[in-house]
Design an enzyme around this catalytic site. Structure first.
Site, mmCIF file in Angstrom:
data_model
loop_
_atom_site.group_PDB
_atom_site.id
_atom_site.type_symbol
_atom_site.label_atom_id
_atom_site.label_comp_id
_atom_site.label_asym_id
_atom_site.label_seq_id
_atom_site.Cartn_x
_atom_site.Cartn_y
_atom_site.Cartn_z
ATOM 1 N N HIS A 124 1.553 4.240 -3.202
ATOM 2 C CA HIS A 124 1.302 5.709 -2.584
ATOM 3 C C HIS A 124 3.410 6.766 -3.303
ATOM 4 O O HIS A 124 3.535 7.667 -3.981
ATOM 5 C CB HIS A 124 1.274 6.295 -1.349
ATOM 6 C CG HIS A 124 0.151 6.265 -1.188
ATOM 7 N ND1 HIS A 124 -0.389 7.267 -1.384
ATOM 8 C CD2 HIS A 124 -0.316 5.856 0.347
ATOM 9 C CE1 HIS A 124 -1.449 7.206 -0.340
ATOM 10 N NE2 HIS A 124 -1.261 6.078 1.015
ATOM 11 N N HIS A 171 3.070 6.941 -6.516
ATOM 12 C CA HIS A 171 2.531 8.438 -7.141
ATOM 13 C C HIS A 171 3.578 9.407 -7.304
ATOM 14 O O HIS A 171 4.035 10.081 -8.790
ATOM 15 C CB HIS A 171 1.850 8.889 -6.664
ATOM 16 C CG HIS A 171 0.212 9.363 -7.243
ATOM 17 N ND1 HIS A 171 -0.943 9.572 -6.241
ATOM 18 C CD2 HIS A 171 -0.251 9.847 -8.234
ATOM 19 C CE1 HIS A 171 -1.621 9.949 -7.265
ATOM 20 N NE2 HIS A 171 -0.962 10.331 -8.156
ATOM 21 N N HIS A 182 1.001 -1.204 0.178
ATOM 22 C CA HIS A 182 0.449 0.038 -0.217
ATOM 23 C C HIS A 182 1.070 1.439 -0.181
ATOM 24 O O HIS A 182 0.678 2.053 -1.047
ATOM 25 C CB HIS A 182 -1.096 -0.430 0.669
ATOM 26 C CG HIS A 182 -1.540 1.014 1.484
ATOM 27 N ND1 HIS A 182 -2.807 1.225 1.189
ATOM 28 C CD2 HIS A 182 -1.627 2.019 1.987
ATOM 29 C CE1 HIS A 182 -3.939 2.197 1.292
ATOM 30 N NE2 HIS A 182 -2.708 3.397 1.898
ATOM 31 N N GLU A 183 2.081 1.458 0.501
ATOM 32 C CA GLU A 183 2.814 2.723 0.760
ATOM 33 C C GLU A 183 3.531 2.639 -0.132
ATOM 34 O O GLU A 183 3.698 3.524 -0.592
ATOM 35 C CB GLU A 183 3.408 2.306 2.172
ATOM 36 C CG GLU A 183 2.756 2.291 3.829
ATOM 37 C CD GLU A 183 1.776 3.478 3.658
ATOM 38 O OE1 GLU A 183 2.163 5.360 3.357
ATOM 39 O OE2 GLU A 183 0.974 3.396 4.300
#
Length: 675
Positions: A468, A471, A464-465
């Protein structure tokens, strides 16, 4: 002596010189950088030249770099290795920054220049990204009070300063409660615990000088303890401490802070002409209105609650079979859910964890990024902010793309949870600036010489991290204000939640889920059972999340509650909250909402983004390959590299051709067949 926070950077890749930075450097660097930024803003506002895009909008983009450099380092170390000195600095900096931000947005001369550029935009021949930047800058000034009459400005200044103080106090109180509580364990109390939980308890005791194993309020320790301890009395004691954070009375109690925060947010929204804080906050999100948020949450609540209640009946029967008459309590749920998972799916986390080594999961995340986007990761031997942290250079086709830093282990002075931030964001206005991105987690640190082992939830958090981080690393825009994760809150979780899906790709697990001692890959039948159980206990997980999101929304949609704890109880009663499930984040420790307020009235964002992430991964399924290069290029072009250069709806439509409905989320959570 030159302050290393202000001196030109000479470390590799223009990273901060962490080895040279001491706490004594922060305050003078902050004061100098803040004064410098004020001077830059004043020069823009008083520029005698007629306002245009370059001397006003781009000049604003160029301002504040020295201050950003100081604060990015300070807030990193303050979050991951807090000390009393750093906490005092936070308390000193917070109101000064709020005052400065208000001074900027209420600078009449500056806003007049922005408004002049805005009104003349049709004749400026702006690129689409420039037009978007102008729109966002003006909108942000208006929403921050630039158009307020004089009588409201003084009150707005006071509110902003006080909210900054309250947010800092909330976070520091929560950290103190998490840091200071321990539950010592006798040798007999370790009976029934898997080796990795007992080892983590011993390590936590050694870190705190306790002379023996302890349970702490670190999620990486307390959740496994609740999951595996057969001692119901100890589970209850640990659970009550976990849920009492921020509400123990004394100097660290957050309840009065919550009450004042909600009142000030409502007053601020009214000053700015909005019906409520939620209406103001959601205006620029994808959801747009509180009603749209509530519709989404309630559409998922009903099937999730039905599933959770059915599960609770099964778990309560297991509790009774163990000789406890019931009812099922919140401190029982994790324990009996794990026993049920083992019985129904033949999944034992103690047997599973050796296949989920931290280093191998990092390699898996990197490998997926390589196959999807061509990124390569080379370890760097450089000084960082903490000995536990590590760094990699990220390249593509030989071109430097980013520096990625991982800080993965829990420690007593570290803020709980997991997050991604950037020490430097991507932009091209000041040259080809590539980002410095950091992922922070709170995994249990192993004993010396032992591999770090993750739970399945830990591995999902890592992916998940890293979503990020992608991105940020793949951002390809001109202006920092639009780069990377500079997007609405209910869109920012799309890349992170989407990336979690690659952890479940069988070929990824086959290659990287290898046993810590034997090196053998996870057996095919275990992998099959693991993936088949992906939605196990999803009723519980969904209910605890939605309850928190609904309380957050209710707090901010209408007049502020005089007693937030009573209002929380009323909301939970109204929705029929199952008694054996607690909110994921109860109000006194709801840091997402009250420690700075980034997710205030917007905690729903994770679920709004999930509507899209399930549909986005389906694009790869439709292509017949989870690493389909055409779909990956479209994902990078329209979402990961685009930042905030367009409205999120437009970005998603460009990628997928349509916007999804809630059905994709219900199917992804296995709730489409719930009653």
């Amino acid at each position: 002596m030159t302050n290393p926070l202000l001196a030109p950077r000479t470390a590799p890749f223009d990273l901060p010189d962490f080895a040279a930075i001491a706490d004594d450097h922060f305050e003078p660097a902050f004061d100098t950088a803040l004064a410098c930024t004020r001077a830059e803003i004043d020069a823009i506002a008083t520029n005698p030249e007629p306002p245009d895009f370059a001397n006003t909008i781009e000049a604003l983009e160029r301002s504040g770099q020295a201050l950003n450099d100081v604060l990015s380092v300070f807030y990193l170390v303050a979050a991951v290795d807090s000390t009393s000195r750093r906490e005092a600095l936070q308390r000193a900096f917070s109101p000064k920054l709020a005052e400065f931000s208000t001074d900027v947005t209420l600078n009449a001369a500056l806003f007049t220049r922005i408004e002049t550029v805005w009104q003349g935009r049709a004749a400026l021949d702006l690129t689409p990204e420039q037009a978007r930047l102008l729109e966002v800058k003006r909108r942000d000034f208006v929403r921050a009070g630039a158009a307020l009459a004089d009588e409201g400005r003084a009150r707005l200044r006071a509110i902003n300063t006080r909210l900054a103080e309250l947010g800092t106090a909330f976070g520091q109180n929560l950290l103190a409660d998490e840091r200071d509580w321990t539950m010592p364990l006798a040798q007999a109390d370790l009976d029934g615990l898997p080796g990795f939980v007992a080892e983590a308890a011993r390590a936590a005791g050694a870190e705190r000088g306790a002379g023996g194993p302890v349970v702490t309020l670190s999620r990486s320790l307390i959740v496994p303890f609740l999951q595996f301890s057969p001692r119901r009395d100890l589970r209850e004691r640990a659970y009550r401490a976990w849920t009492a954070r921020g509400a123990r009375g004394g100097t660290t109690d957050n309840r009065a802070i919550v009450t004042e925060t909600l009142a000030l947010r409502a007053e601020r929204a009214a000053l700015l002409g909005h019906d409520s804080f939620a209406a103001s906050k959601l205006e620029t999100e994808m959801a747009k209105t509180p009603a749209a948020v509530r519709d989404l949450l309630m559409a998922v609540w009903h099937p999730a609650k039905a599933r959770a209640e059915a599960d609770a009946a099964v778990l309560e029967a297991m509790l009774a079979a163990d000789g406890h008459p019931g009812p099922l309590e919140p401190w029982d749920w994790h324990y009996y859910a794990d026993k049920r998972r083992k019985a129904e799916h033949d999944l034992d986390e103690a047997a599973l964890k050796p296949f989920l080594q931290l280093d191998r999961m990092i390699e898996a995340a990197f490998d997926c990024a390589n196959r999807l986007f061509g990124l390569e990761f080379t370890p760097l031997d450089i000084a960082l902010h903490h000995p536990d942290a590590r760094a990699w250079e990220v390249t593509r086709d030989g071109r430097h793309m980013a520096v990625f830093i991982g800080d993965y282990f829990a420690r007593s002075g570290k803020r709980s949870g997991a997050w991604c931030s950037a020490l430097r964001a991507q932009q091209r206005l000041a040259g080809e600036i590539r980002p410095h991105v950091i992922n922070v987690c709170n995994f249990a640190k192993p004993a010396e010489g032992r591999p770090a082992l993750l739970s399945w939830d830990d591995a999902r958090t890592l992916f998940h991290e890293f979503g990020h981080a992608l991105h940020q690393m793949l951002s390809d825009v001109t202006y920092e204000s639009l780069s990377g994760t500079s997007v609405p809150r209910d869109f920012v979780e799309l890349p992170s939640q989407l990336y979690e899906h690659w952890l479940e790709v069988p070929q990824v697990l086959e290659r990287f889920a290898t046993h810590a001692e034997t090196g053998e890959p996870m057996p095919a039948d275990m992998r099959t059972r693991l993936l088949a159980a992906a939605n196990f206990d999803m009723g519980f997980q969904t209910v605890e999340f939605i309850a928190s999101a609904l309380v957050d929304l209710d707090f901010h949609d209408g007049p502020p509650p005089a007693d937030p704890m009573q209002r929380q109880a009323e909301v939970l009663e109204a929705i029929g909250m199952p008694r054996a499930i607690g909110m994921r984040h109860a109000t006194p420790h709801f840091a997402h909402v009250f420690s700075g307020g980034y997710y205030a009235s917007a905690y729903y964002s994770y679920m709004w983004s999930e509507v899209m992430d399930a549909d986005a991964f389906a694009a790869f399924d439709e292509a017949g390959d989870p690493f389909d290069p055409v779909t990956a290029r479209a994902l990078e072009e329209h979402i990961l590299s685009a930042g905030g250069t367009a409205e999120p709806e437009a970005l998603y439509l460009a990628f997928r051709g349509r916007l999804p409905g809630v059905e994709a989320l219900l199917k992804g959570r296995g709730l489409d067949s719930a009653a």
